[in-house]
Design a protein around this motif. Structure first.
Motif, PDB file in Angstrom:
ATOM      1  N   SER A   1       0.800  -1.221   0.000  1.00  0.00           N
ATOM      2  CA  SER A   1       0.000   0.000   0.000  1.00  0.00           C
ATOM      3  C   SER A   1       0.835   1.275   0.000  1.00  0.00           C
ATOM      4  CB  SER A   1      -0.921   0.010   1.222  1.00  0.00           C
ATOM      5  OG  SER A   1      -0.167   0.007   2.422  1.00  0.00           O
ATOM      6  N   ALA A   2       2.156   1.156   0.098  1.00  0.00           N
ATOM      7  CA  ALA A   2       3.052   2.325   0.111  1.00  0.00           C
ATOM      8  C   ALA A   2       2.628   3.304   1.200  1.00  0.00           C
ATOM      9  CB  ALA A   2       3.065   3.007  -1.255  1.00  0.00           C
ATOM     10  N   LEU A   3       2.416   2.769   2.403  1.00  0.00           N
ATOM     11  CA  LEU A   3       1.916   3.586   3.508  1.00  0.00           C
ATOM     12  C   LEU A   3       2.973   4.551   4.034  1.00  0.00           C
ATOM     13  CD1 LEU A   3      -0.463   4.086   5.448  1.00  0.00           C
ATOM     14  CD2 LEU A   3       0.525   2.329   6.946  1.00  0.00           C
ATOM     15  N   ILE A   4       4.224   4.108   4.116  1.00  0.00           N
ATOM     16  CA  ILE A   4       5.298   4.931   4.676  1.00  0.00           C
ATOM     17  C   ILE A   4       6.141   5.477   3.527  1.00  0.00           C
ATOM     18  CG2 ILE A   4       7.284   4.974   6.230  1.00  0.00           C
ATOM     19  CD1 ILE A   4       6.076   2.643   7.715  1.00  0.00           C
ATOM     20  N   GLN A   5       6.135   6.790   3.350  1.00  0.00           N
ATOM     21  CA  GLN A   5       6.869   7.451   2.281  1.00  0.00           C
ATOM     22  C   GLN A   5       8.284   7.808   2.746  1.00  0.00           C
ATOM     23  OE1 GLN A   5       5.578   7.891  -0.800  1.00  0.00           O
ATOM     24  NE2 GLN A   5       3.632   6.950  -0.191  1.00  0.00           N
ATOM     25  N   LEU A   6       9.234   7.713   1.825  1.00  0.00           N
ATOM     26  CA  LEU A   6      10.626   8.057   2.092  1.00  0.00           C
ATOM     27  C   LEU A   6      11.119   9.078   1.064  1.00  0.00           C
ATOM     28  CD1 LEU A   6      12.179   4.533   2.819  1.00  0.00           C
ATOM     29  CD2 LEU A   6      11.518   6.260   4.488  1.00  0.00           C
ATOM     30  N   PRO A   7      12.052   9.951   1.451  1.00  0.00           N
ATOM     31  CA  PRO A   7      12.632  10.888   0.476  1.00  0.00           C
ATOM     32  C   PRO A   7      13.491  10.132  -0.544  1.00  0.00           C
ATOM     33  CG  PRO A   7      13.739  11.084   2.598  1.00  0.00           C
ATOM     34  CD  PRO A   7      12.569  10.188   2.821  1.00  0.00           C
ATOM     35  N   SER A   8      13.058  10.131  -1.776  1.00  0.00           N
ATOM     36  CA  SER A   8      13.758   9.349  -2.808  1.00  0.00           C
ATOM     37  C   SER A   8      15.152   9.871  -3.102  1.00  0.00           C
ATOM     38  CB  SER A   8      12.920   9.341  -4.092  1.00  0.00           C
ATOM     39  OG  SER A   8      12.686  10.664  -4.547  1.00  0.00           O
ATOM     40  N   GLU A   9      15.417  11.142  -2.849  1.00  0.00           N
ATOM     41  CA  GLU A   9      16.755  11.676  -3.119  1.00  0.00           C
ATOM     42  C   GLU A   9      17.781  11.188  -2.106  1.00  0.00           C
ATOM     43  OE1 GLU A   9      14.786  14.558  -0.302  1.00  0.00           O
ATOM     44  OE2 GLU A   9      14.241  13.453  -2.110  1.00  0.00           O
ATOM     45  N   VAL A  10      17.316  10.631  -0.999  1.00  0.00           N
ATOM     46  CA  VAL A  10      18.212  10.111   0.033  1.00  0.00           C
ATOM     47  C   VAL A  10      18.343   8.600  -0.053  1.00  0.00           C
ATOM     48  CG1 VAL A  10      18.654   9.959   2.512  1.00  0.00           C
ATOM     49  CG2 VAL A  10      17.649  12.044   1.556  1.00  0.00           C
ATOM     50  N   TYR A  11      17.210   7.908  -0.116  1.00  0.00           N
ATOM     51  CA  TYR A  11      17.208   6.450  -0.052  1.00  0.00           C
ATOM     52  C   TYR A  11      17.034   5.773  -1.412  1.00  0.00           C
ATOM     53  CZ  TYR A  11      16.490   7.491   4.881  1.00  0.00           C
ATOM     54  OH  TYR A  11      16.619   7.975   6.149  1.00  0.00           O
ATOM     55  N   PHE A  12      16.777   6.547  -2.457  1.00  0.00           N
ATOM     56  CA  PHE A  12      16.603   6.035  -3.816  1.00  0.00           C
ATOM     57  C   PHE A  12      15.382   5.113  -3.931  1.00  0.00           C
ATOM     58  CE2 PHE A  12      21.153   6.904  -3.362  1.00  0.00           C
ATOM     59  CZ  PHE A  12      21.321   7.815  -4.391  1.00  0.00           C
ATOM     60  N   VAL A  13      14.533   5.112  -2.972  1.00  0.00           N
ATOM     61  CA  VAL A  13      13.231   4.440  -3.026  1.00  0.00           C
ATOM     62  C   VAL A  13      12.191   5.399  -2.466  1.00  0.00           C
ATOM     63  CG1 VAL A  13      14.091   2.065  -2.907  1.00  0.00           C
ATOM     64  CG2 VAL A  13      13.710   3.343  -0.797  1.00  0.00           C
ATOM     65  N   LYS A  14      10.982   5.313  -2.987  1.00  0.00           N
ATOM     66  CA  LYS A  14       9.940   6.248  -2.580  1.00  0.00           C
ATOM     67  C   LYS A  14       9.162   5.772  -1.367  1.00  0.00           C
ATOM     68  CE  LYS A  14       9.282   8.133  -7.228  1.00  0.00           C
ATOM     69  NZ  LYS A  14       8.309   8.396  -8.330  1.00  0.00           N
ATOM     70  N   THR A  15       9.096   4.470  -1.149  1.00  0.00           N
ATOM     71  CA  THR A  15       8.350   3.920  -0.022  1.00  0.00           C
ATOM     72  C   THR A  15       9.233   2.970   0.774  1.00  0.00           C
ATOM     73  OG1 THR A  15       7.494   2.104  -1.387  1.00  0.00           O
ATOM     74  CG2 THR A  15       6.155   4.117  -1.244  1.00  0.00           C
ATOM     75  N   LEU A  16       8.840   2.734   2.009  1.00  0.00           N
ATOM     76  CA  LEU A  16       9.606   1.846   2.873  1.00  0.00           C
ATOM     77  C   LEU A  16       9.300   0.390   2.519  1.00  0.00           C
ATOM     78  CD1 LEU A  16      11.457   1.496   5.358  1.00  0.00           C
ATOM     79  CD2 LEU A  16       9.387   1.429   6.751  1.00  0.00           C
ATOM     80  N   PRO A  17      10.300  -0.369   2.073  1.00  0.00           N
ATOM     81  CA  PRO A  17      10.052  -1.784   1.766  1.00  0.00           C
ATOM     82  C   PRO A  17       9.918  -2.585   3.056  1.00  0.00           C
ATOM     83  CG  PRO A  17      12.357  -1.254   1.400  1.00  0.00           C
ATOM     84  CD  PRO A  17      11.686   0.037   1.751  1.00  0.00           C
ATOM     85  N   MET A  18       8.897  -3.413   3.109  1.00  0.00           N
ATOM     86  CA  MET A  18       8.624  -4.218   4.295  1.00  0.00           C
ATOM     87  C   MET A  18       8.742  -5.696   3.942  1.00  0.00           C
ATOM     88  SD  MET A  18       7.932  -2.208   6.883  1.00  0.00           S
ATOM     89  CE  MET A  18       7.030  -3.254   8.004  1.00  0.00           C
ATOM     90  N   GLN A  19       9.458  -6.435   4.765  1.00  0.00           N
ATOM     91  CA  GLN A  19       9.618  -7.866   4.563  1.00  0.00           C
ATOM     92  C   GLN A  19       9.772  -8.537   5.917  1.00  0.00           C
ATOM     93  OE1 GLN A  19      12.932  -8.974   2.100  1.00  0.00           O
ATOM     94  NE2 GLN A  19      12.354 -11.128   2.011  1.00  0.00           N
ATOM     95  N   LEU A  20       9.027  -9.619   6.121  1.00  0.00           N
ATOM     96  CA  LEU A  20       9.072 -10.329   7.395  1.00  0.00           C
ATOM     97  C   LEU A  20      10.325 -11.189   7.472  1.00  0.00           C
ATOM     98  CD1 LEU A  20       7.401 -10.755   9.975  1.00  0.00           C
ATOM     99  CD2 LEU A  20       6.401 -12.778   8.902  1.00  0.00           C
ATOM    100  N   ASP A  21      11.135 -10.941   8.489  1.00  0.00           N
ATOM    101  CA  ASP A  21      12.350 -11.722   8.714  1.00  0.00           C
ATOM    102  C   ASP A  21      11.969 -12.991   9.475  1.00  0.00           C
ATOM    103  OD1 ASP A  21      14.856 -12.701   9.070  1.00  0.00           O
ATOM    104  OD2 ASP A  21      15.632 -11.011  10.216  1.00  0.00           O
ATOM    105  N   TRP A  22      11.992 -14.121   8.763  1.00  0.00           N
ATOM    106  CA  TRP A  22      11.525 -15.362   9.358  1.00  0.00           C
ATOM    107  C   TRP A  22      12.447 -15.859  10.465  1.00  0.00           C
ATOM    108  CZ3 TRP A  22       6.749 -16.866   8.902  1.00  0.00           C
ATOM    109  CH2 TRP A  22       6.011 -16.475   7.781  1.00  0.00           C
ATOM    110  N   LYS A  23      13.737 -15.594  10.356  1.00  0.00           N
ATOM    111  CA  LYS A  23      14.656 -16.016  11.417  1.00  0.00           C
ATOM    112  C   LYS A  23      14.344 -15.296  12.722  1.00  0.00           C
ATOM    113  CE  LYS A  23      18.548 -17.251   8.421  1.00  0.00           C
ATOM    114  NZ  LYS A  23      19.985 -16.991   8.092  1.00  0.00           N
ATOM    115  N   THR A  24      14.151 -13.979  12.634  1.00  0.00           N
ATOM    116  CA  THR A  24      13.797 -13.212  13.832  1.00  0.00           C
ATOM    117  C   THR A  24      12.428 -13.612  14.359  1.00  0.00           C
ATOM    118  OG1 THR A  24      15.110 -11.354  12.984  1.00  0.00           O
ATOM    119  CG2 THR A  24      13.565 -10.888  14.758  1.00  0.00           C
TER     120      THR A  24
END
Length: 221
Positions: free
Chosen positions: A162-185
């Motif tokens: 849903s691209a809920l969390i926006q990031l400054p693309s000029e800093v992180y080179f991505v527009k939204t925060l990528p979310m992925q579940l860490d199965w080990k954790t």
């Protein structure tokens, strides 16, 4: 020379970079018509290590190949520190949840002490009663853990798509925060939580055998 400062959400970029025209920069570095570097974007961040390894094997030693993580090492170190602090907070919350479960188990035993006393007076031994409370607490807690795991998976996928969390693309080179579940954790957290649940179930079952049956039956509560 005309230049300007960069104002972004990253202190590292604001402190280390300045805005200057391409012509003036080429004049200062004497690199007219030549490239000083090439940036490559990937769709999946997990492909970066294999891409770096491929480029280093096929390019000569005069070319420097670096990932975005290597060029922004201080930022990633800050992320790792924040992750450790967050893990510590989660561990403290799990310990607090353990004490809350013990308190709830004590209240449940006190609320059912009359039923326990009657069952024991009818011939049900404390070993059977302990197993009953132990299995009941363990079953309810396991169901809650499975439900929380599925809820975490759903929220992770929903935030990522849903691209809920926006990031400054000029800093992180991505527009939204990528979310992925860490199965080990996740497996580690579920294991710790289930261990705490086992301790709570064992403690509540042990409390059943310490119930004063004659006193409860004599007072009628």
């Amino acid at each position: 020379m005309q230049c300007d400062t960069i104002l972004s959400d990253s202190f590292e970029m604001n402190d280390q970079f300045a805005l200057i025209s391409l012509e003036r920069l080429q004049s200062l570095t004497e690199s007219h018509g030549r490239l000083s570097g090439v940036e490559i974007g990937v769709a999946n961040l997990e492909d970066v290590p294999s891409l770096i390894h491929f480029l280093k094997d096929h390019l000569s030693a005069e070319y420097l190949v670096q990932s975005w993580k290597e060029t922004h090492l201080s930022t990633f170190e800050a992320f790792h520190i924040q992750k450790r602090i967050f893990s510590l907070v989660i561990f403290v919350l799990v310990i607090l949840a353990l004490f809350n479960l013990m308190s709830l188990s004590s209240l449940r035993i006190l609320g059912q002490r009359k039923q326990v006393a009657i069952l024991h007076a009818l011939g049900v031994d404390f070993k059977t009663l302990r197993m009953l409370f132990f299995s009941h607490t363990l079953l309810l807690g396991s169901m809650a853990l499975v439900a929380s795991l599925f809820l975490s998976l759903f929220l992770t996928q929903w935030i990522d798509q849903s691209a809920l969390i926006q990031l400054p693309s000029e800093v992180y080179f991505v527009k939204t925060l990528p979310m992925q579940l860490d199965w080990k954790t996740s497996v580690k957290l579920v294991g710790i939580a289930w261990g705490c649940l086992f301790v709570t179930a064992y403690w509540s079952a042990k409390r059943v055998s310490q119930l004063p049956v004659l006193q409860v039956l004599g007072k009628g509560y």
